[in-house]
Motif scaffolding. Structure first.
Motif, short mmCIF file in Angstrom:
data_model
loop_
_atom_site.label_atom_id
_atom_site.label_comp_id
_atom_site.label_asym_id
_atom_site.label_seq_id
_atom_site.Cartn_x
_atom_site.Cartn_y
_atom_site.Cartn_z
N ASP A 128 20.20 -23.07 -15.85
CA ASP A 128 21.07 -24.28 -15.54
C ASP A 128 22.50 -23.82 -15.64
O ASP A 128 23.01 -23.51 -16.70
CB ASP A 128 20.51 -25.09 -16.57
N ARG A 129 23.22 -24.29 -14.79
CA ARG A 129 24.66 -23.69 -14.44
C ARG A 129 25.39 -24.54 -15.52
O ARG A 129 26.20 -23.98 -16.15
CB ARG A 129 25.44 -23.96 -12.89
N GLN A 130 25.43 -25.96 -15.39
CA GLN A 130 26.24 -26.65 -16.62
C GLN A 130 25.99 -26.50 -17.93
O GLN A 130 26.56 -26.09 -18.66
CB GLN A 130 25.72 -28.19 -16.35
N ALA A 131 24.46 -26.15 -18.26
CA ALA A 131 24.04 -25.90 -19.87
C ALA A 131 24.85 -24.37 -20.20
O ALA A 131 25.19 -24.29 -20.97
CB ALA A 131 22.63 -25.81 -19.76
N ASN A 132 24.74 -23.43 -19.11
CA ASN A 132 25.43 -22.06 -19.36
C ASN A 132 26.82 -22.08 -19.46
O ASN A 132 27.52 -21.49 -20.31
CB ASN A 132 24.98 -21.15 -18.22
N GLU A 133 27.40 -23.03 -18.85
CA GLU A 133 28.88 -23.10 -18.81
C GLU A 133 29.21 -23.79 -20.02
O GLU A 133 30.16 -23.39 -20.96
CB GLU A 133 29.41 -24.09 -17.64
#
Length: 574
Positions: free
Chosen positions: A155-160
């Motif tokens: 999950d890109r947003q969670a990782n960011e």
């Protein structure tokens, strides 16, 4: 039908029967799993119903009935988890709502409603994480991003967001570590820098700073063993050996921060100052005499030669075999002569029957030529009888010929045995002539002698004075005695007796350096055991300080004590 075809038919029938039994068993298990799933579904236990339907589907993969019921049960499972997720959202438990919605999406991945529930929970969790980050509560926000990443690691947003959270945690921990260091709170500083490294390995120079602070702490809390010489001249060589051994002591992992020194460390150092006073060596010597014996050759004796007895027995045995063979030859010759007479007698009988057979056959032939067959019938009967007599004589002659050959064979065997027995007899006689009746043997005597057993002992006393650094006065420990022991045997040389006593065994007392080394090793072990006990108390003191400060709510003081306890005791974990 051929036998092979019958076997093939039987095998085919057996295989078909086994297959039908297996198929029947699978069908029964399938039906039971399906019925169990229906009953659980009616009771509203959709998790257990789904497990039964899944079992039925594995038993009969091609049956649509089980697959369709499993799909329906999965949908019910997902619906319940969606409800749970929404209830948790209402309660503000977003970190628990996300996993529930994630499991619902896994159970029913084609439902838009279920997927929408997951994205709703995810969106709320990430929005809350952003808000917590803005409120400078990164640790609380990590639980939310972690719940999303557990469902979808990519999950890109969670990782960011999590990256920014970890940066914030690392930055705050790093700054906190520097502030603690400025306040001389090195234990808290070390923990804070390690926290920064836990969030972001390689963050700035946190690793180098943490290593330097740990080395500073270890230097400050090192436990020193200071060794003083006792006043006055050394009593023995043991003193120097003990001091040298202690100064070269490399403590193990349990005593990792012990440092041995001959000089007093800087003021404020922790440890103990010892003054070992070792008394003079007290030697001891005891002796006892033991009786020993050995055997040696003291002359020769003439005794009956056992080989002569063996040779005499061999001669008698060979002579007996030769006589036996001569008797067998005589019996065999009589048997051959008898068989030959019987054969010759039977030969004459055989020749007579053969002449009689020819005479009757000639008369029968003349009769047939001059008269009718009926008139020649008596001659035919005489001819048959003569033929039987001739055949019997021939058979008997063959038997006698065979008996004669057997008798001649037995005669040859007896003559062969006689020849062998006579040769053995001659050889035995030759061996007996060259074998003496007596031989010379060693006379063995016993020699008794005494052995002096010397027991050497040596002991020293240890009076240990210990002064814990920082304490007002030293303490004298109860004196102890340490000893060593060795044994040596001695006896004088004696020629003309046993080889074991020919050179003797001179007394070899233990050398003084060896005695001093053994005694110093025992003294060092005693001192090291005391040091280990003192160091254990030192480690426990930090543990007690930590527990006391923690119970009083003094977190920073508890951390300071705990870090020091770990450094002197079990060590810091990775």
């Amino acid at each position: 039908m051929p036998r092979r075809s019958l076997r093939l038919a039987a095998c085919t029938l057996t295989a078909a029967l086994a297959l039908s039994l297996v198929t029947s068993g699978c069908a029964v298990a399938y039906k039971r799993a399906l019925e169990r799933g229906d009953a659980l579904a009616q009771a509203g236990d959709w998790d257990a119903a789904a497990a039964s339907y899944e079992q039925a589907s594995r038993l009969e993969p091609d049956r649509d009935e089980a697959r369709s019921r499993l799909r329906a049960a999965r949908q019910r499972q997902a619906a319940r988890r969606v409800g749970t997720s929404r209830a948790l959202i209402e309660q503000g438990k977003l970190a628990e709502a996300v996993p529930a919605a994630c499991e619902a999406a896994r159970l029913d991945p084609h439902s838009q409603e279920v997927r929408g529930a997951y994205f709703d929970a995810r969106g709320r969790a990430l929005a809350k994480a952003e808000a917590l980050l803005a409120e400078d509560k990164p640790q609380d926000a990590l639980a939310l991003t972690g719940a999303v990443r557990q469902c979808d690691p990519n999950d890109r947003q969670a990782n960011e967001i999590e990256g920014r959270l970890l940066d914030r945690i690392a930055s705050r921990a790093y700054d906190r570590g520097l502030a603690f260091y400025e306040q001389k709170k090195k234990g808290n500083a070390l923990l804070a820098l390690r926290e920064a490294l836990g969030a972001r390995p390689g963050y700035r120079d946190a690793a180098a700073r943490a290593g330097a602070i740990q080395r500073e702490l270890e230097s400050e809390i090192r436990f020193y063993l200071v060794i003083d010489r006792a006043a006055g001249p050394p009593q023995s060589g043991v003193d120097a050996r003990v001091e040298e051994s202690l100064l070269r002591w490399k403590p193990d992992a349990r005593h990792r921060l012990i440092a041995v020194s001959a000089k007093l460390p800087s003021p404020g150092a922790q440890g103990v100052r010892i003054t070992p006073k070792i008394g003079p060596i007290a030697p001891g010597h005891e002796m006892q005499t033991l009786a020993r014996s050995c055997e040696y050759v003291c002359g020769t004796d003439r005794v009956q030669n056992p080989d002569y007895d063996v040779a005499s027995r061999k001669v008698a045995e060979a002579e007996a075999r030769a006589r036996t063979a001569e008797g067998e030859i005589k019996r065999a010759k009589r048997a051959v002569a008898k068989a030959r007479r019987e054969r010759d007698e039977q030969n004459r009988v055989h020749d007579g029957t053969e002449a009689e057979l020819r005479r009757i056959r000639a008369e029968r032939d003349r009769c047939i030529f001059t008269k009718s067959l009926k008139d020649c019938k008596p001659l035919e009967d005489q001819l048959a009888e003569a033929q039987r007599a001739h055949d019997a004589a021939s058979s008997r002659l063959d038997e006698l010929q065979l008996a004669l050959r057997n008798a001649e064979g037995e005669l040859s065997s007896a003559e062969f045995k006689k020849d062998n027995a006579q040769r053995d007899w001659q050889r035995s006689l030759g061996w007996l002539k060259t074998t003496p009746t007596t031989i010379a043997v060693d006379r063995v005597c016993t020699h008794n002698y005494g052995v002096s057993v010397h027991t050497f002992t040596a002991s020293v006393s240890l009076a240990l004075r210990a002064h814990v650094l920082g304490e007002p006065s030293p303490v004298d420990l109860p004196p102890t005695t340490h000893s060593t022991r060795s044994v040596d045997e001695a006896f004088p040389p004696e020629s003309g007796r046993c080889a074991a006593v020919a050179a003797g065994d001179p007394l070899t007392p233990p050398a003084l350096p060896a005695v001093e080394a053994a005694l110093s090793a025992r003294v060092v072990e005693e001192i090291q055991s005391h040091v280990g006990a003192w160091y254990g108390g030192y480690v426990d003191s930090y543990k007690t300080d930590h527990e006391t400060a923690k119970a009083a709510g003094r977190v920073e003081d508890a951390n300071e004590a705990y870090v020091r306890y770990l450094l002197v005791g079990p060590g810091l974990s990775p």
